[in-house]
Write an enzyme that holds these catalytic residues in place. Structure first.
Site, PDB file in Angstrom:
ATOM      1  N   PHE A 150     -44.034  15.605  -7.358  1.00  0.00           N
ATOM      2  CA  PHE A 150     -43.756  14.697  -6.181  1.00  0.00           C
ATOM      3  C   PHE A 150     -43.658  15.529  -5.114  1.00  0.00           C
ATOM      4  O   PHE A 150     -42.959  16.504  -5.058  1.00  0.00           O
ATOM      5  CB  PHE A 150     -42.568  13.791  -6.462  1.00  0.00           C
ATOM      6  CG  PHE A 150     -42.073  13.092  -5.336  1.00  0.00           C
ATOM      7  CD1 PHE A 150     -42.937  11.780  -4.873  1.00  0.00           C
ATOM      8  CD2 PHE A 150     -40.903  13.171  -4.199  1.00  0.00           C
ATOM      9  CE1 PHE A 150     -42.629  11.240  -3.460  1.00  0.00           C
ATOM     10  CE2 PHE A 150     -40.642  12.598  -3.265  1.00  0.00           C
ATOM     11  CZ  PHE A 150     -41.592  11.644  -3.038  1.00  0.00           C
ATOM     12  N   TYR A 210     -40.348  18.515  -8.777  1.00  0.00           N
ATOM     13  CA  TYR A 210     -40.414  18.182  -7.229  1.00  0.00           C
ATOM     14  C   TYR A 210     -39.798  19.562  -6.545  1.00  0.00           C
ATOM     15  O   TYR A 210     -39.720  19.569  -5.387  1.00  0.00           O
ATOM     16  CB  TYR A 210     -39.592  16.996  -6.753  1.00  0.00           C
ATOM     17  CG  TYR A 210     -38.043  17.339  -7.154  1.00  0.00           C
ATOM     18  CD1 TYR A 210     -37.424  16.906  -8.271  1.00  0.00           C
ATOM     19  CD2 TYR A 210     -37.254  17.722  -6.033  1.00  0.00           C
ATOM     20  CE1 TYR A 210     -36.220  17.105  -8.548  1.00  0.00           C
ATOM     21  CE2 TYR A 210     -35.696  17.899  -6.269  1.00  0.00           C
ATOM     22  CZ  TYR A 210     -35.361  17.677  -7.568  1.00  0.00           C
ATOM     23  OH  TYR A 210     -34.082  17.799  -7.768  1.00  0.00           O
ATOM     24  N   TYR A 222     -44.607  27.961   1.454  1.00  0.00           N
ATOM     25  CA  TYR A 222     -44.637  26.754   1.124  1.00  0.00           C
ATOM     26  C   TYR A 222     -45.979  26.051   0.714  1.00  0.00           C
ATOM     27  O   TYR A 222     -46.968  26.707   0.804  1.00  0.00           O
ATOM     28  CB  TYR A 222     -44.028  25.998   2.548  1.00  0.00           C
ATOM     29  CG  TYR A 222     -43.502  24.710   2.527  1.00  0.00           C
ATOM     30  CD1 TYR A 222     -42.633  24.141   1.727  1.00  0.00           C
ATOM     31  CD2 TYR A 222     -44.288  23.672   3.239  1.00  0.00           C
ATOM     32  CE1 TYR A 222     -42.206  22.873   1.494  1.00  0.00           C
ATOM     33  CE2 TYR A 222     -43.796  22.225   3.195  1.00  0.00           C
ATOM     34  CZ  TYR A 222     -42.948  21.886   2.172  1.00  0.00           C
ATOM     35  OH  TYR A 222     -42.196  20.623   2.151  1.00  0.00           O
TER      36      TYR A 222
HETATM   37  N1  LIG Z   1     -40.931  17.723  -3.443  1.00  0.00           N
HETATM   38  C1  LIG Z   1     -40.106  17.214  -2.441  1.00  0.00           C
HETATM   39  O1  LIG Z   1     -40.371  16.460  -1.630  1.00  0.00           O
HETATM   40  C2  LIG Z   1     -38.737  17.992  -1.936  1.00  0.00           C
HETATM   41  C3  LIG Z   1     -37.860  17.135  -1.175  1.00  0.00           C
HETATM   42  C4  LIG Z   1     -36.631  17.598  -1.240  1.00  0.00           C
HETATM   43  C5  LIG Z   1     -36.455  18.804  -1.905  1.00  0.00           C
HETATM   44  N2  LIG Z   1     -37.086  19.394  -2.568  1.00  0.00           N
HETATM   45  C6  LIG Z   1     -36.868  20.693  -3.327  1.00  0.00           C
HETATM   46  O2  LIG Z   1     -35.605  20.460  -4.033  1.00  0.00           O
HETATM   47  C7  LIG Z   1     -35.172  21.422  -4.420  1.00  0.00           C
HETATM   48  C8  LIG Z   1     -33.553  21.390  -4.072  1.00  0.00           C
HETATM   49  O3  LIG Z   1     -33.544  21.197  -2.479  1.00  0.00           O
HETATM   50  P1  LIG Z   1     -31.984  20.986  -1.891  1.00  0.00           P
HETATM   51  O4  LIG Z   1     -32.234  20.826  -0.481  1.00  0.00           O
HETATM   52  O5  LIG Z   1     -31.643  19.576  -2.603  1.00  0.00           O
HETATM   53  O6  LIG Z   1     -31.412  22.268  -2.447  1.00  0.00           O
HETATM   54  P2  LIG Z   1     -30.099  22.958  -2.008  1.00  0.00           P
HETATM   55  O7  LIG Z   1     -29.031  21.727  -1.821  1.00  0.00           O
HETATM   56  O8  LIG Z   1     -30.023  23.917  -1.074  1.00  0.00           O
HETATM   57  O9  LIG Z   1     -29.311  23.402  -3.607  1.00  0.00           O
HETATM   58  C9  LIG Z   1     -30.136  24.681  -4.127  1.00  0.00           C
HETATM   59  C10 LIG Z   1     -30.176  24.367  -5.580  1.00  0.00           C
HETATM   60  O10 LIG Z   1     -31.032  25.065  -6.327  1.00  0.00           O
HETATM   61  C11 LIG Z   1     -30.247  25.818  -7.315  1.00  0.00           C
HETATM   62  N3  LIG Z   1     -30.611  27.075  -7.605  1.00  0.00           N
HETATM   63  C12 LIG Z   1     -30.817  28.037  -6.540  1.00  0.00           C
HETATM   64  N4  LIG Z   1     -31.600  29.142  -6.871  1.00  0.00           N
HETATM   65  C13 LIG Z   1     -31.693  28.874  -8.307  1.00  0.00           C
HETATM   66  C14 LIG Z   1     -32.408  29.797  -9.376  1.00  0.00           C
HETATM   67  N5  LIG Z   1     -32.868  30.901  -9.136  1.00  0.00           N
HETATM   68  N6  LIG Z   1     -32.545  28.995 -10.540  1.00  0.00           N
HETATM   69  C15 LIG Z   1     -31.951  27.711 -10.724  1.00  0.00           C
HETATM   70  N7  LIG Z   1     -31.523  26.935  -9.784  1.00  0.00           N
HETATM   71  C16 LIG Z   1     -31.268  27.437  -8.403  1.00  0.00           C
HETATM   72  C17 LIG Z   1     -28.750  25.770  -6.871  1.00  0.00           C
HETATM   73  O11 LIG Z   1     -27.782  25.990  -7.847  1.00  0.00           O
HETATM   74  P3  LIG Z   1     -26.301  26.371  -7.521  1.00  0.00           P
HETATM   75  O12 LIG Z   1     -25.569  25.368  -6.883  1.00  0.00           O
HETATM   76  O13 LIG Z   1     -25.993  26.850  -8.705  1.00  0.00           O
HETATM   77  O14 LIG Z   1     -26.560  27.652  -6.737  1.00  0.00           O
HETATM   78  C18 LIG Z   1     -28.666  24.339  -6.197  1.00  0.00           C
HETATM   79  O15 LIG Z   1     -28.640  23.453  -7.143  1.00  0.00           O
HETATM   80  C19 LIG Z   1     -35.721  22.638  -3.654  1.00  0.00           C
HETATM   81  O16 LIG Z   1     -36.787  23.408  -4.345  1.00  0.00           O
HETATM   82  C20 LIG Z   1     -36.460  22.061  -2.224  1.00  0.00           C
HETATM   83  O17 LIG Z   1     -37.666  22.556  -2.069  1.00  0.00           O
HETATM   84  C21 LIG Z   1     -38.355  19.022  -2.700  1.00  0.00           C
END
Ligand SMILES: NC(=O)c1ccc[n+]([C@@H]2O[C@H](COP(=O)([O-])OP(=O)(O)OC[C@H]3O[C@@H](n4cnc5c(N)ncnc54)[C@H](OP(=O)(O)O)[C@@H]3O)[C@@H](O)[C@H]2O)c1
Length: 325
Positions: free
Chosen positions: A263, A238, A55
Site C-alpha cells: 500500500f 507499507y 523514495y
Molecule cells: N505506504 C504509505 O503510504 C505510508 C504512509 C505513511 C507511512 N509510511 C511508512 O510507514 C513507516 C512508519 O512511518 P511513521 O511516520 O509512522 O514513522 P515514525 O512515527 O517516524 O516512527 C518510526 C518507526 O520505525 C521504527 N524503526 C525505526 N528504525 C527501525 C529499524 N531499523 N528497524 C525496525 N523498526 C525501526 C521505530 O521504532 P522505535 O520507536 O523503536 O524507534 C518507529 O516505530 C515508514 O516506513 C513510512 O515511510 C508509509
C-alpha cells in the site's frame, strides 16, 4: 513575485548535508490555486527517504521537501471559492516553506477545533492506518490485527482506530519500555520482536490467529509477523524501516496461502474518487476530534534550522518544523 523562505535541496544524499533553508520567488496564486501561509509540518521517514534519493518516486530537483503540513489560506486565485480564506488546510507536497501556492484540488480542509500540532500530522499517517484496516480484510468485531513498528505514527493510529472499531491489536516493538505507552492507547498485546518472539507470541495470543498483518519493517521482522497470521490472510507492506527485503518461506505460500500485498497512500490519493477521499478524511477528523492521534512531539525547530531538524528525527516522537513568518 514575493521572496519566500523555503527548505531546498538540489542533490540527494544524507539529509542534513543536502537540505538547507533558502529562498524562492513566489508568483500570485494562479487559476484554481490558493495562497497558503504555512504553520507547521512533521519530519516523516518518507521526507528523509526523499532527501536521500531512496523514495519510490523522484521529484525534479531543486525541490522543496515536505510530504505533509498545515497552513492557513490567505488568498484565492480565479475560480476558487473565496470563503476558503482563513480556513486551515493540509498540503501534500513542498510543505517545508513559509508560504506557497497549491492547487485547491490537492488540499484537505481541516475542521475547526483541532490543535495545530495534531492537525499537521493528519494527512498521511492516520489515513494510511484507516485504509490499511478497512481495505484489505473484512474484519469481524473481536478479530485480531498484528503489526510491527507499532510505536510509529501509523502504528499508534492503527491501535486507536482498531480499538474504536472493536478489533484487537497484536503489536511488535523494538523497545520493551514502549509497551506501557501503547497499552495506554488501547493496544491489546505488545510483544518485543527478537529471538524469543515466536514462543512469547503464541502464549500472548492464546491460540488466536490475526486475520491481517501490517508490515512497516521488512526483513526478519516481517517473516515473524507473517508467521502469526491465520491461513489465507493478507500481510500488507507499507514501510521498510529496516531497509531489508521481505523473506517469504515457500511454505507460507504453498501450505498457508498467505497473501502479500502493498500500500502507498500517494497511489491511493491519485486513484481515489472524491467521495472515497472525503470518507477517509471524515473518519480521521472524527476520531481526532474525539481525542485520537494526539501529537507526540519530540522536538521543534524553526525552518531556518531544517538541517538540525532532519538530523534529530528518529527520536521517540515526531520532530516538527515551525514554518510561519
Ligand atoms: N505506504 C504509505 O503510504 C505510508 C504512509 C505513511 C507511512 N509510511 C511508512 O510507514 C513507516 C512508519 O512511518 P511513521 O511516520 O509512522 O514513522 P515514525 O512515527 O517516524 O516512527 C518510526 C518507526 O520505525 C521504527 N524503526 C525505526 N528504525 C527501525 C529499524 N531499523 N528497524 C525496525 N523498526 C525501526 C521505530 O521504532 P522505535 O520507536 O523503536 O524507534 C518507529 O516505530 C515508514 O516506513 C513510512 O515511510 C508509509
Amino acid at each position: 513575485m514575493e521572496r519566500v523562505r523555503a527548505a531546498r535541496y538540489a542533490l540527494t544524499g544524507p539529509p542534513p548535508d543536502v537540505v538547507a533553508c533558502g529562498e524562492i520567488l513566489l508568483p500570485p496564486p494562479g487559476p484554481d490555486e490558493v495562497r497558503v501561509r504555512m504553520i507547521c509540518a512533521p519530519v516523516n521517514p518518507a521526507d528523509l527517504n526523499m532527501l536521500e534519493g531512496k523514495y519510490g518516486e523522484a521529484r525534479p530537483l531543486p525541490d522543496t521537501p515536505g510530504n505533509e503540513g498545515l497552513g492557513e489560506v490567505t488568498a484565492t486565485g480565479d475560480g476558487v471559492d473565496a470563503s476558503l480564506v482563513g480556513r486551515r488546510v493540509l498540503v501534500g507536497s513542498e510543505a517545508w516553506r513559509a508560504r506557497g501556492n497549491w492547487s485547491v484540488a490537492d488540499l484537505i480542509v481541516v475542521p475547526p477545533g483541532l490543535d495545530d500540532r495534531q492537525a499537521c500530522m493528519l494527512r498521511v499517517n492516520p489515513p494510511t492506518a484507516w485504509i490499511l484496516l478497512h481495505r484489505f480484510a473484512d474484519l469481524d468485531r473481536g478479530a485480531w490485527v498484528a503489526q510491527n513498528a507499532a510505536t510509529s505514527g501509523v502504528g499508534r493510529a492503527v491501535i486507536e482506530i482498531a480499538k474504536a472499531r472493536g478489533w484487537k491489536t497484536f503489536n511488535m516493538v523494538r523497545r520493551p519500555e514502549a509497551a506501557a505507552g501503547l497499552q495506554a492507547l488501547g493496544a491489546d498485546v505488545v510483544a518485543v520482536d527478537g529471538p524469543e518472539f515466536a514462543e512469547q507470541s503464541r502464549v500472548l495470543l492464546s491460540g488466536a490467529r490475526p486475520q491481517l498483518g501490517l508490515n512497516a519493517v521488512g526483513g526478519a521482522s516481517a517473516t515473524r509477523l507473517a508467521a502469526l497470521l491465520a491461513d489465507g490472510s493478507p500481510l500488507v507492506t507499507y514501510g521498510a524501516m529496516s531497509r531489508e527485503a521481505l523473506k517469504v518461506p515457500n511454505g507460507f505460500l504453498i501450505f498457508r496461502d498467505l497473501v502479500f500485498r502493498g500500500f502507498w497512500l500517494t497511489r491511493w490519493w491519485r486513484g481515489a474518487a472524491a467521495a472515497e477521499r472525503a470518507e477517509v478524511y471524515a473518519a480521521v477528523f472524527r476520531l481526532a476530534a474525539a481525542g485520537a492521534f494526539a501529537p507526540r512531539v519530540a522536538a521543534e525547530f524553526p525552518l531556518e534550522e531544517v538541517k538540525d531538524a532532519v538530523a534529530a528525527s528518529g527520536l521517540d516522537g515526531k520532530v516538527l518544523l515551525r514554518l510561519g513568518d
